[in-house]
Write a protein that holds these residues in place. Structure first.
Motif, short mmCIF file in Angstrom:
data_model
loop_
_atom_site.label_atom_id
_atom_site.label_comp_id
_atom_site.label_asym_id
_atom_site.label_seq_id
_atom_site.Cartn_x
_atom_site.Cartn_y
_atom_site.Cartn_z
N LEU A 331 0.84 -1.21 0.00
CA LEU A 331 0.00 0.00 0.00
C LEU A 331 0.87 1.26 0.00
N GLU A 332 1.97 1.19 0.77
CA GLU A 332 2.92 2.31 0.80
C GLU A 332 3.45 2.60 -0.60
N TYR A 333 3.67 1.54 -1.39
CA TYR A 333 4.19 1.71 -2.74
C TYR A 333 3.09 2.07 -3.75
N GLY A 334 1.87 2.19 -3.28
CA GLY A 334 0.77 2.58 -4.16
C GLY A 334 0.22 1.44 -4.99
N GLU A 370 4.95 -11.78 -14.77
CA GLU A 370 5.88 -10.65 -14.63
C GLU A 370 6.55 -10.65 -13.24
N LEU A 371 5.79 -10.97 -12.22
CA LEU A 371 6.34 -10.99 -10.86
C LEU A 371 7.40 -12.10 -10.74
N TYR A 372 7.13 -13.22 -11.37
CA TYR A 372 8.11 -14.31 -11.36
C TYR A 372 9.38 -13.87 -12.08
N LEU A 373 9.21 -13.25 -13.25
CA LEU A 373 10.39 -12.80 -14.02
C LEU A 373 11.20 -11.79 -13.22
N GLU A 374 10.52 -10.94 -12.50
CA GLU A 374 11.21 -9.88 -11.76
C GLU A 374 12.16 -10.43 -10.69
N GLY A 375 11.69 -11.42 -9.92
CA GLY A 375 12.56 -11.83 -8.81
C GLY A 375 12.36 -13.26 -8.33
N GLY A 376 11.74 -14.10 -9.19
CA GLY A 376 11.55 -15.50 -8.79
C GLY A 376 10.50 -15.68 -7.71
N VAL A 377 9.55 -14.75 -7.65
CA VAL A 377 8.45 -14.88 -6.68
C VAL A 377 7.27 -15.53 -7.39
N ARG A 378 6.74 -16.59 -6.75
CA ARG A 378 5.61 -17.29 -7.39
C ARG A 378 4.32 -17.01 -6.64
N TYR A 420 11.45 -8.30 0.27
CA TYR A 420 11.93 -8.67 -1.07
C TYR A 420 10.76 -8.76 -2.06
N VAL A 421 9.70 -9.42 -1.63
CA VAL A 421 8.51 -9.58 -2.49
C VAL A 421 7.94 -8.21 -2.82
N ALA A 422 7.86 -7.34 -1.81
CA ALA A 422 7.28 -6.01 -2.03
C ALA A 422 8.13 -5.22 -3.03
N ALA A 423 9.47 -5.35 -2.93
CA ALA A 423 10.35 -4.62 -3.86
C ALA A 423 10.18 -5.14 -5.29
N CYS A 424 10.04 -6.45 -5.43
CA CYS A 424 9.81 -7.03 -6.76
C CYS A 424 8.54 -6.44 -7.38
N LEU A 425 7.49 -6.39 -6.58
CA LEU A 425 6.22 -5.87 -7.10
C LEU A 425 6.32 -4.40 -7.44
N LYS A 426 7.06 -3.68 -6.62
CA LYS A 426 7.24 -2.23 -6.89
C LYS A 426 7.94 -2.05 -8.23
N ASN A 427 8.96 -2.89 -8.51
CA ASN A 427 9.66 -2.76 -9.79
C ASN A 427 8.74 -3.08 -10.97
N TYR A 429 5.56 -2.69 -10.92
CA TYR A 429 4.59 -1.58 -10.96
C TYR A 429 5.21 -0.38 -11.69
N ASP A 430 6.48 -0.11 -11.43
CA ASP A 430 7.15 1.03 -12.05
C ASP A 430 7.27 0.87 -13.57
N ARG A 431 7.29 -0.37 -14.06
CA ARG A 431 7.40 -0.57 -15.52
C ARG A 431 6.08 -1.06 -16.14
N ARG A 432 4.98 -0.83 -15.41
CA ARG A 432 3.69 -1.39 -15.87
C ARG A 432 3.25 -0.87 -17.23
N ASP A 433 3.61 0.39 -17.56
CA ASP A 433 3.18 0.95 -18.84
C ASP A 433 3.79 0.21 -20.02
N LYS A 434 4.92 -0.45 -19.76
CA LYS A 434 5.59 -1.17 -20.85
C LYS A 434 5.03 -2.59 -21.02
N ILE A 435 4.16 -2.99 -20.10
CA ILE A 435 3.59 -4.34 -20.22
C ILE A 435 2.28 -4.23 -20.99
N THR A 436 2.33 -4.57 -22.28
CA THR A 436 1.15 -4.34 -23.12
C THR A 436 0.62 -5.64 -23.73
N LYS A 437 1.40 -6.71 -23.60
CA LYS A 437 0.96 -7.97 -24.18
C LYS A 437 0.59 -8.97 -23.10
#
Ligand code: F0G
Length: 459
Positions: A331-334, A370-378, A420-427, A429-437
């Motif tokens: 929530l802190e990360y929006g 995408e979350l898995y690709l970011e940091g191996g979180v399933r 760690y999980v929260a940081a992966c999701l934040k990353n 989230y920061d690149r969400r506009d590039k995820i179009t497919k």
């Protein structure tokens, strides 16, 4: 200084886990056909696929295993389990099964017939599967508030009593063998059901002449929320609250892999002796003899100890605190998550997270990948893949919400893992506009497709 919160246990044994590179993860997820169930567990760093069977057992549970009685009939482990179920839930009769869906299979073999209607609060997928497999219909009577991701309601798992009464009124009661209430409500976000609601549902079932069954996988977490949120329960113990919850139940199905903190196991608790006797026949056919039913003696012993531990307030406080810790970070990360934060995990609102992905391209699954690709979180998709096709029209059922669930195993990870999980999701989230497919299906099974579905990137 006010003392900070700290876990109510210390660690006695560890299991190593391994980080991987992005290149490795890209290859592995492609080879798994973008289905996280197809990944080898060793390719995952923090595994939040499920809180089922993934908890850490206590020293007392391991010690109890050593005293397991593996006798085919009348084992002391069975008698211990019978005594614990009487003590905690006040059911005289029970049948052990190998897990929760097996309990559903045995009980529904007696109760559910073609054309029946089973009202409930967002039935879990195996529950719905066992209903639809028998050509009966599951009717969702969850309150509307549950479908608004950020609307605060202390008991978002509640049954809408008017919706339920309408179903009970408009159908012949012989077609409604029971109402099933899931505590907590997994599908709608690990949200609790209030004592008031359980009591009122029970009254309605009696008014119309049917049963109330509690799907009890996370019954202790539900009791924790009753204690901390419902008027009149602050001074009751978890065990007292559980006793009252089950005083309104005619039967229970249990997946012991959750709130009994064991790796495998389940059971059915019965109020009616006749129903127990009928179900025993199916138990013997599908599971095993009535005194072990798919469980070994040592597992029954660990389960008994687990039931006592999970109904301790301090344990539950540590557990729910960790889930809230992750939720509050997000929530802190929006990051858009379901609120209030539920009992066993965080549910990310994938539609708000990835507004550019059309619903036909499996929004929540795309985010989980995408979350898995970011940091191996399933995590796991709770969206269109899980909702499956309509059994009659075979069209995709688009659920009201597209969610990614991060289910937190009990006593398994530390809060550093949550960071760690929260940081992966934040990353992501920061690149969400590039995820179009998004993704599209190559192959799927006719029922419960999400476990084995094969996908590719949509073009
Ligand atoms: N009921 C609920 C509410 C559940 O969450 C589950 C399992 C079951 C029944 C079936 O129990 O797995 O022991 O056969 N839920 C797991 C999950 C699989 O990940 O939420 P089971």
């Amino acid at each position: 200084m006010k003392l900070p919160f700290a876990e109510s246990y210390k660690i006695k044994m560890v299991e190593n886990i391994r980080k991987s590179t992005l290149e490795e993860r890209k290859k592995w997820i492609r080879e798994a056909y973008y289905n996280l169930f197809n990944l080898r567990a060793e390719y995952v760093f923090v595994d939040l696929l499920t809180d089922s069977g993934t908890g850490a057992m206590s020293d007392k549970q391991w010690a109890a295993m050593m005293e397991g009685d593996e006798s085919y009939a009348g084992a002391s482990s069975y008698l211990k389990m019978k005594a614990a179920i009487k003590d905690i839930f006040d059911f005289n009769d029970f049948l052990p099964t190998h897990q929760g869906r097996a309990a559903e299979n045995v009980l529904f073999s007696v109760l559910v017939k073609e054309g029946d209607i089973i009202p409930g609060n967002s039935h879990f997928d195996t529950t719905k599967g066992h209903i639809e497999f028998r050509k009966a219909t599951a009717v969702d009577c969850t309150i509307d508030e549950a479908f608004h991701p950020t609307l605060y309601h202390p008991f978002k798992g509640n049954v809408d009593l008017q919706k339920l009464e309408k179903v009970l009124q408009e159908n012949p009661i012989e077609k409604i063998p029971f109402v099933i209430v899931t505590v907590t409500n997994n599908t709608s976000g690990g949200q609790p059901v209030s004592m008031h609601n359980i009591r009122e549902v029970y009254k309605l079932t009696k008014k119309y002449g049917t049963r109330l069954i509690l799907d009890s996988a996370r019954f202790a977490e539900n009791a924790y929320f009753i204690k901390t949120r419902e008027d009149g329960y602050q001074h009751k113990t978890i065990k007292e609250i559980v006793k009252e919850m089950y005083s309104y139940a005619d039967a229970m199905t249990m997946s012991s892999k959750k709130d009994a903190i064991v790796n495998m196991g389940g059971f059915i608790g019965f109020r009616e002796r006749a129903l127990y006797e009928e179900a025993s026949v199916y138990n013997i056919m599908f599971e095993g003899f009535v005194t072990y039913g798919g469980m070994s003696g040592r597992d029954m012993n660990a389960l008994v100890q687990g039931l006592y531990e999970s109904t301790e307030f301090e344990y539950l406080q540590t557990r729910i605190h960790q889930v809230e810790y992750l939720g509050n970070k997000l929530l802190e990360y929006g990051i858009p998550i379901l609120q209030p934060i539920g009992g066993h995990g965080i549910f990310i609102d994938a539609k708000s997270f990835l507004p550019n992905i059309p619903k036909e391209e499996f929004v929540a699954q795309t985010l989980a990948v995408e979350l898995y690709l970011e940091g191996g979180v399933r995590g796991v998709e709770i969206g269109t893949l899980l909702a499956d096709r309509d059994p009659k029209t075979r069209k995709n059922r688009y659920p009201k919400m597209e969610l990614v669930r991060l289910a937190i195993p009990r006593r398994t990870y530390t809060n550093s893992h949550m960071d760690y999980v929260a940081a992966c999701l934040k990353n992501v989230y920061d690149r969400r506009d590039k995820i179009t497919k998004g993704l599209r299906i190559i192959r799927e099974a006719p029922i419960m497709r999400h476990f084995t579905v094969e996908l590719e990137r949509a073009h």
